[in-house]
Design a protein around this motif. Structure first.
Motif, PDB file in Angstrom:
ATOM      1  N   MET A  70      40.787  39.969  25.589  1.00 32.48           N
ATOM      2  CA  MET A  70      39.407  40.434  25.699  1.00 32.48           C
ATOM      3  C   MET A  70      38.668  39.748  26.850  1.00 32.48           C
ATOM      4  N   ALA A  71      38.876  38.459  27.005  1.00 33.89           N
ATOM      5  CA  ALA A  71      38.195  37.734  28.073  1.00 33.89           C
ATOM      6  C   ALA A  71      38.670  38.210  29.446  1.00 33.89           C
ATOM      7  N   TYR A  72      39.966  38.378  29.605  1.00 33.42           N
ATOM      8  CA  TYR A  72      40.493  38.883  30.878  1.00 33.42           C
ATOM      9  C   TYR A  72      40.049  40.328  31.117  1.00 33.42           C
ATOM     10  N   ALA A  73      39.934  41.108  30.059  1.00 31.07           N
ATOM     11  CA  ALA A  73      39.473  42.488  30.206  1.00 31.07           C
ATOM     12  C   ALA A  73      38.042  42.531  30.718  1.00 31.07           C
ATOM     13  N   SER A  74      37.219  41.630  30.250  1.00 28.85           N
ATOM     14  CA  SER A  74      35.843  41.550  30.736  1.00 28.85           C
ATOM     15  C   SER A  74      35.827  41.241  32.230  1.00 28.85           C
ATOM     16  N   LEU A  76      38.288  41.825  34.327  1.00 31.13           N
ATOM     17  CA  LEU A  76      38.870  42.970  35.020  1.00 31.13           C
ATOM     18  C   LEU A  76      37.848  44.093  35.175  1.00 31.13           C
ATOM     19  N   ALA A  77      37.046  44.338  34.155  1.00 30.28           N
ATOM     20  CA  ALA A  77      36.011  45.371  34.251  1.00 30.28           C
ATOM     21  C   ALA A  77      35.029  45.028  35.372  1.00 30.28           C
ATOM     22  N   SER A  78      34.663  43.757  35.490  1.00 31.02           N
ATOM     23  CA  SER A  78      33.755  43.329  36.574  1.00 31.02           C
ATOM     24  C   SER A  78      34.411  43.494  37.932  1.00 31.02           C
ATOM     25  N   GLU A  79      35.686  43.142  38.025  1.00 36.32           N
ATOM     26  CA  GLU A  79      36.410  43.296  39.288  1.00 36.32           C
ATOM     27  C   GLU A  79      36.465  44.764  39.701  1.00 36.32           C
ATOM     28  N   ILE A  80      36.703  45.636  38.740  1.00 38.04           N
ATOM     29  CA  ILE A  80      36.789  47.072  39.019  1.00 38.04           C
ATOM     30  C   ILE A  80      35.437  47.611  39.474  1.00 38.04           C
ATOM     31  N   ALA A  95      47.887  50.712  41.280  1.00 40.06           N
ATOM     32  CA  ALA A  95      47.800  51.024  42.708  1.00 40.06           C
ATOM     33  C   ALA A  95      46.816  50.112  43.443  1.00 40.06           C
ATOM     34  N   HIS A  96      46.020  49.353  42.684  1.00 38.20           N
ATOM     35  CA  HIS A  96      44.981  48.513  43.284  1.00 38.20           C
ATOM     36  C   HIS A  96      45.117  47.044  42.879  1.00 38.20           C
ATOM     37  N   LYS A  97      46.274  46.665  42.363  1.00 35.04           N
ATOM     38  CA  LYS A  97      46.408  45.325  41.788  1.00 35.04           C
ATOM     39  C   LYS A  97      46.171  44.201  42.779  1.00 35.04           C
ATOM     40  N   GLU A  98      46.347  44.479  44.100  1.00 31.96           N
ATOM     41  CA  GLU A  98      46.085  43.420  45.087  1.00 31.96           C
ATOM     42  C   GLU A  98      44.598  43.069  45.154  1.00 31.96           C
ATOM     43  N   ASN A  99      43.741  43.943  44.621  1.00 34.49           N
ATOM     44  CA  ASN A  99      42.297  43.697  44.588  1.00 34.49           C
ATOM     45  C   ASN A  99      41.794  43.321  43.197  1.00 34.49           C
ATOM     46  N   LEU A 100      42.716  43.147  42.280  1.00 32.66           N
ATOM     47  CA  LEU A 100      42.359  42.872  40.884  1.00 32.66           C
ATOM     48  C   LEU A 100      43.096  41.629  40.390  1.00 32.66           C
ATOM     49  N   PRO A 101      42.557  40.442  40.626  1.00 32.60           N
ATOM     50  CA  PRO A 101      43.266  39.214  40.237  1.00 32.60           C
ATOM     51  C   PRO A 101      43.593  39.127  38.742  1.00 32.60           C
ATOM     52  N   SER A 102      42.709  39.615  37.902  1.00 26.49           N
ATOM     53  CA  SER A 102      42.974  39.551  36.456  1.00 26.49           C
ATOM     54  C   SER A 102      44.153  40.442  36.075  1.00 26.49           C
ATOM     55  N   TYR A 103      44.189  41.635  36.623  1.00 28.86           N
ATOM     56  CA  TYR A 103      45.300  42.549  36.363  1.00 28.86           C
ATOM     57  C   TYR A 103      46.600  41.979  36.937  1.00 28.86           C
ATOM     58  N   ALA A 104      46.508  41.447  38.151  1.00 27.64           N
ATOM     59  CA  ALA A 104      47.697  40.889  38.809  1.00 27.64           C
ATOM     60  C   ALA A 104      48.297  39.739  37.992  1.00 27.64           C
ATOM     61  N   ARG A 105      47.448  38.935  37.379  1.00 25.44           N
ATOM     62  CA  ARG A 105      47.955  37.839  36.553  1.00 25.44           C
ATOM     63  C   ARG A 105      48.780  38.381  35.393  1.00 25.44           C
ATOM     64  N   TYR A 127      34.742  47.470  28.080  1.00 23.53           N
ATOM     65  CA  TYR A 127      33.766  46.626  28.793  1.00 23.53           C
ATOM     66  C   TYR A 127      33.170  47.359  29.992  1.00 23.53           C
ATOM     67  N   TYR A 128      33.915  48.259  30.549  1.00 24.17           N
ATOM     68  CA  TYR A 128      33.455  48.991  31.730  1.00 24.17           C
ATOM     69  C   TYR A 128      32.284  49.917  31.411  1.00 24.17           C
TER      70      TYR A 128
END
Length: 129
Positions: A70-74, A76-80, A95-105, A127-128
């Motif tokens: 849940m914390a990482y999802a929050s 990730l929603a902000s990053e998106i 397709a965008h994981k290089e711009n999404l550190p939480s997803y990349a982790r 969260y989005y």
């Protein structure tokens, strides 16, 4: 110029405090009297890594914890939301994981169709909204 740096500092503070805010909300729902009875993702991961001798087990167990999801999802929603085409990114984060550190982790530990990644994306969509 100073306003620009203040914005960066504010964004960085929010990024660092966001997950902890999520945890405090979780603890409030659980009840502070019961929180100490739960093992955190960190504790579970440490126990498993000590048992197996594999440090990757720590990360896998830590990221698998529902509270961490849940914390990482929050985050990730902000990053998106900060990207140019957030709806497209939300539909296809791979397709965008290089711009999404939480997803990349999460992707360093779990396969794209894993239940953990599916749960992360479900929480992210919540969260989005």
């Amino acid at each position: 110029m100073l306003i620009f740096f203040e914005k960066i500092a504010s964004d960085h503070r929010q990024q660092r405090l966001g997950p902890e805010t999520i945890h405090w909300q979780q603890y409030g729902k659980i009840g502070l009297d019961r929180v100490n009875k739960f093992k955190s993702g960190h504790q579970k991961g440490t126990e498993l890594a000590n048992k197996t001798g594999n440090p990757k087990d720590w990360m896998r167990e830590y990221l698998r914890d529902p509270h961490e999801l849940m914390a990482y999802a929050s985050d990730l929603a902000s990053e998106i939301k900060d990207l140019d085409n957030p709806e497209q990114v939300l539909r296809n984060p791979e397709a965008h994981k290089e711009n999404l550190p939480s997803y990349a982790r999460y992707r360093t530990v779990f396969e794209p169709n894993s239940k953990e990644l599916k749960q992360l994306l479900k929480y992210t969509a919540d969260y989005y909204k």
